[in-house]
Design a protein around this motif. Structure first.
Motif, short mmCIF file in Angstrom:
data_model
loop_
_atom_site.label_atom_id
_atom_site.label_comp_id
_atom_site.label_asym_id
_atom_site.label_seq_id
_atom_site.Cartn_x
_atom_site.Cartn_y
_atom_site.Cartn_z
N TYR A 161 0.96 4.26 -9.43
CA TYR A 161 0.77 3.12 -8.53
C TYR A 161 1.42 1.86 -9.08
CZ TYR A 161 -3.07 1.78 -11.71
OH TYR A 161 -3.82 1.43 -12.81
N ALA A 163 4.12 0.45 -7.94
CA ALA A 163 4.62 -0.36 -6.83
C ALA A 163 3.59 -0.41 -5.72
CB ALA A 163 5.94 0.19 -6.31
N ASN A 165 3.01 -1.02 -1.66
CA ASN A 165 3.67 -1.03 -0.36
C ASN A 165 2.82 -1.64 0.73
OD1 ASN A 165 6.19 0.50 -1.02
ND2 ASN A 165 4.71 2.07 -1.59
N THR A 166 1.51 -1.56 0.59
CA THR A 166 0.61 -2.11 1.60
C THR A 166 -0.60 -2.75 0.94
OG1 THR A 166 -0.58 0.00 1.83
CG2 THR A 166 1.27 -0.40 3.34
N ALA A 182 1.72 -4.42 5.75
CA ALA A 182 2.87 -3.72 5.21
C ALA A 182 3.82 -4.71 4.56
CB ALA A 182 3.58 -2.95 6.32
N LEU A 183 4.19 -4.46 3.32
CA LEU A 183 5.11 -5.34 2.61
C LEU A 183 6.55 -5.03 3.01
CD1 LEU A 183 3.57 -5.23 -0.98
CD2 LEU A 183 3.01 -6.75 0.91
N GLN A 185 9.13 -5.38 1.19
CA GLN A 185 9.69 -4.72 0.02
C GLN A 185 8.54 -4.38 -0.92
OE1 GLN A 185 13.39 -6.54 -1.69
NE2 GLN A 185 12.92 -8.21 -0.29
N PRO A 186 8.62 -3.26 -1.66
CA PRO A 186 7.55 -2.93 -2.59
C PRO A 186 7.33 -4.04 -3.60
CG PRO A 186 9.02 -1.06 -2.29
CD PRO A 186 9.67 -2.23 -1.62
N ASN A 189 2.55 -4.09 -8.91
CA ASN A 189 1.12 -3.91 -9.06
C ASN A 189 0.65 -4.67 -10.30
OD1 ASN A 189 -1.48 -2.85 -9.79
ND2 ASN A 189 -1.07 -1.08 -8.50
N CYS A 214 10.21 -9.18 -9.01
CA CYS A 214 9.17 -8.73 -8.09
C CYS A 214 9.20 -9.57 -6.81
CB CYS A 214 7.79 -8.87 -8.73
SG CYS A 214 7.56 -7.82 -10.16
#
Length: 233
Positions: A161, A163, A165-166, A182-183, A185-186, A189, A214
């Protein structure tokens, strides 16, 4: 000089994201149980020898921060609960301090500093999240330390985990998911601190920090639609 093959570019991009998201290279143990007769969810992050934790009463679903502590022993370990001003108000003490997949149960006490009242603490391991694996395999949402008056937030996890994504917006009153963000771009974390919540001109914003490696994210509450909207698109 010839350019790198496309597969190497992808690999390097992934490595950059992994390094930039270094705070996620920690283990997160998620427990459920009770303080006295009150049901709680407890999340503790172990990174090097530093422990960071939050917990929430399942009835209220508002994350409560604990003061980071340096783990220098494997028994009788304690952490201070902090109020909204960052002052210690209670002490959570654990009979053991191995917060990992191989510690399925924790016991201890919760003690109020003002009254001296003490309650038993009992926890059972629900999930363990590491940067290269999740247990159970399908993962478990990672609760965020930041919340608003109406919502709390969590990030979905799975096989690794690093990255994001949401983001999941959760309704405090019901515990149900209100919205999935929803992002574009990733994002990186950063464990329990991935999400930041701020008030901007009277409107709640949900943010993810932007750095050189990031991509950031900003979602603002639309009171007419009762939804968060992406401010960077």
């Amino acid at each position: 000089m010839m350019g790198l093959p496309r597969r190497w570019n992808a690999w390097l991009a992934g490595l950059v994201l992994l390094c930039a998201s270094a705070p996620s290279l920690a283990g997160h143990a998620i427990y459920t149980g009770r303080i006295g007769n009150s049901e709680i969810t407890f999340v503790i992050e172990s990174r090097n020898a530093v422990q960071r934790a939050i917990y929430s009463y399942d009835r209220y679903r508002t994350p409560i921060r604990l003061k980071p502590a340096f783990l220098h022993q494997t028994y009788d370990f304690g952490m201070d609960e902090l109020d909204a001003a960052g002052l210690p108000v209670a002490r959570l003490r654990f009979n053991v301090a191995n917060f990992n997949r191989w510690t399925p149960q924790l016991t201890g006490t919760w003690t109020d500093y003002r009254s001296g009242k003490s309650l038993p603490l009992e926890l059972k391991l629900l999930a363990y999240l590491d940067y290269d694996e999740s247990w159970p395999a399908e993962g478990h949402p990672l609760l965020q330390a930041a919340s608003s008056e109406r919502f709390y937030f969590q990030i979905p996890t799975g096989q690794g985990y690093t990255a994001v994504n949401t983001l999941e917006v959760m309704d405090k009153s019901s515990g149900e998911r209100w919205q999935t963000l929803a992002l574009p771009q990733p994002g990186c974390n950063r464990g329990m601190e991935t999400v930041q919540v701020v008030l901007e001109r009277g409107l709640t914003q949900v943010r993810m920090e932007q750095t050189a490696h990031c991509p950031g994210a900003v979602f603002q509450w639309n009171p007419m639609e009762e939804r968060f909207e992406d401010m960077l698109r």
